[in-house]
Scaffold this active site. Sequence first.
Site, PDB file in Angstrom:
ATOM      1  CG  ASP A 130      62.253   7.079 -83.809  1.00 37.46           C
ATOM      2  OD1 ASP A 130      62.257   6.171 -82.967  1.00 37.46           O
ATOM      3  OD2 ASP A 130      63.479   7.238 -84.282  1.00 37.46           O
TER       4      ASP A 130
ATOM      5  CE  LYS B 117      62.371   5.343 -79.400  1.00 37.08           C
ATOM      6  NZ  LYS B 117      62.984   6.104 -80.417  1.00 37.08           N
TER       7      LYS B 117
ATOM      8  CE1 TYR C 295      44.079   3.666 -73.849  1.00 38.77           C
ATOM      9  CE2 TYR C 295      42.934   1.761 -74.765  1.00 38.77           C
ATOM     10  CZ  TYR C 295      43.074   3.208 -74.707  1.00 38.77           C
ATOM     11  OH  TYR C 295      42.494   3.967 -75.447  1.00 38.77           O
TER      12      TYR C 295
ATOM     13  CG  ASP D 140      46.899   6.923 -78.811  1.00 38.28           C
ATOM     14  OD1 ASP D 140      45.676   7.196 -79.667  1.00 38.28           O
ATOM     15  OD2 ASP D 140      46.863   7.594 -77.755  1.00 38.28           O
TER      16      ASP D 140
END
Length: 382
Positions: free
Chosen positions: A249, A201, A134, A273
């Site tokens: 994930d 991540k 963003y 998101d």
Amino acid sequence: MNPTVYYIEGDGIGPEVWKAARPVIDAAVEKTYADGRRLEWKELLAGEKAYEATGAYLPEETLETLKTANLAMKGPLTTPVGKGFRSLNVTLRQTLDLYACIRPVRYFQGIESPVKHPEKVDMVVFRENTEDVYAGIEYSAGSAEAARLIAFLREELGAEVDPSSGVGIKPICAWRSKRLVRKAIRYALDNGRKSVTLVHKGNIMKFTEGAFMQWGYELASEEFGDRTIPESAGEDAGDRVLINDRIADAMFQEALIRPEQYDIIATTNLNGDYLSDALAAQVGGLGLAPGVNMSDKLAFYEPTHGTAPTIAGQDKANPGSLILSGAMLLAHVGWTEAAERIHKAVDTVIGNKTVTVDLAGQIQGARTVGCTEFGELLQVQL
Ligand code: NAI
């Protein structure tokens, strides 16, 4: 006693969903409390309505008022297509520093879901709203900016970047990560939630995503040391909030396989998101997803859908997302009984299979009702 709520009607289906939603929110308060308390609604102009009245899509007066406000609610706003036009939503989020995007996800009985046990999902996603992707630092392949940046990366930092690449930069800093995690932990404590999971991540992006996780744990121990416990301590959490983390994930797998083990999620922008939409889809409820964007001062509620231009003005839109955003607002001001009343009414009306066209396709034997009737049915059930 009577908090002021500034509201923006919005474009497209905005006016019709408001017309159905506001009476439901007001009636829930009126029926719950005998002491005459109510929300004091004050309209602010933005979007097409503002443009017609003032010649500006986001009048200065609207922004100035919102800067002083504690509570606001908006319908969806169109992003007019045109060069140089900044999205109104992005402008609002940036100007008002609405750094936390909060989306609760739970199941409504009767809606067809792609999973066997959608009722096991009851999570609230806290998504960082100001940095990561963003931040909007991105240059297209072949542009002069990309060429300069790639040359810098290759020559000064020895990075291997194909000169024909487009490039984006993902900044993540400690204070912004910490204020997001702080909000998530406070919410967990205030609402009797059991855990806050930091989703990242960090196995690949150690100094951005990995750092987010590390700063999250730091914040928990620095500011909530006696009321939280990291999973790594291996202790029974008791009435403390458990702080753990999951790689993004793996979190998607967990959400499908063991959703009941997760509660509050705190995560970076892009992960949030994906995750909030995936969770909403998992409960079959994209059409019923409420949300709020928050700064340290303002809580700005909004449905998560857009202006739905193809059905606007036809009394087909589902006002549920705006109504549930209203329920979030009521819970935020401490009027939890009124918020619960709305949730129960939504449960009943959907359970009776009387729903708007978007949900009718997901419920066998449903009777399709319009936006207005859906609101009226809810009022009856309050
Ligand atoms: P959209 O959410 O407006 O529509 C996607 C699909 O969902 C369409 O088929 C639409 O008919 C349906 N839909 C959406 N809300 C519905 C409701 N309440 N009841 C029944 N069906 C509903 O997304 P789209 O088409 O990508 O965007 C349209 C416009 O909305 C664009 O100008 C976009 O910039 C704006 N937008 C504004 C948002 C905001 O103000 N927060 C968020 C998303 C989009």
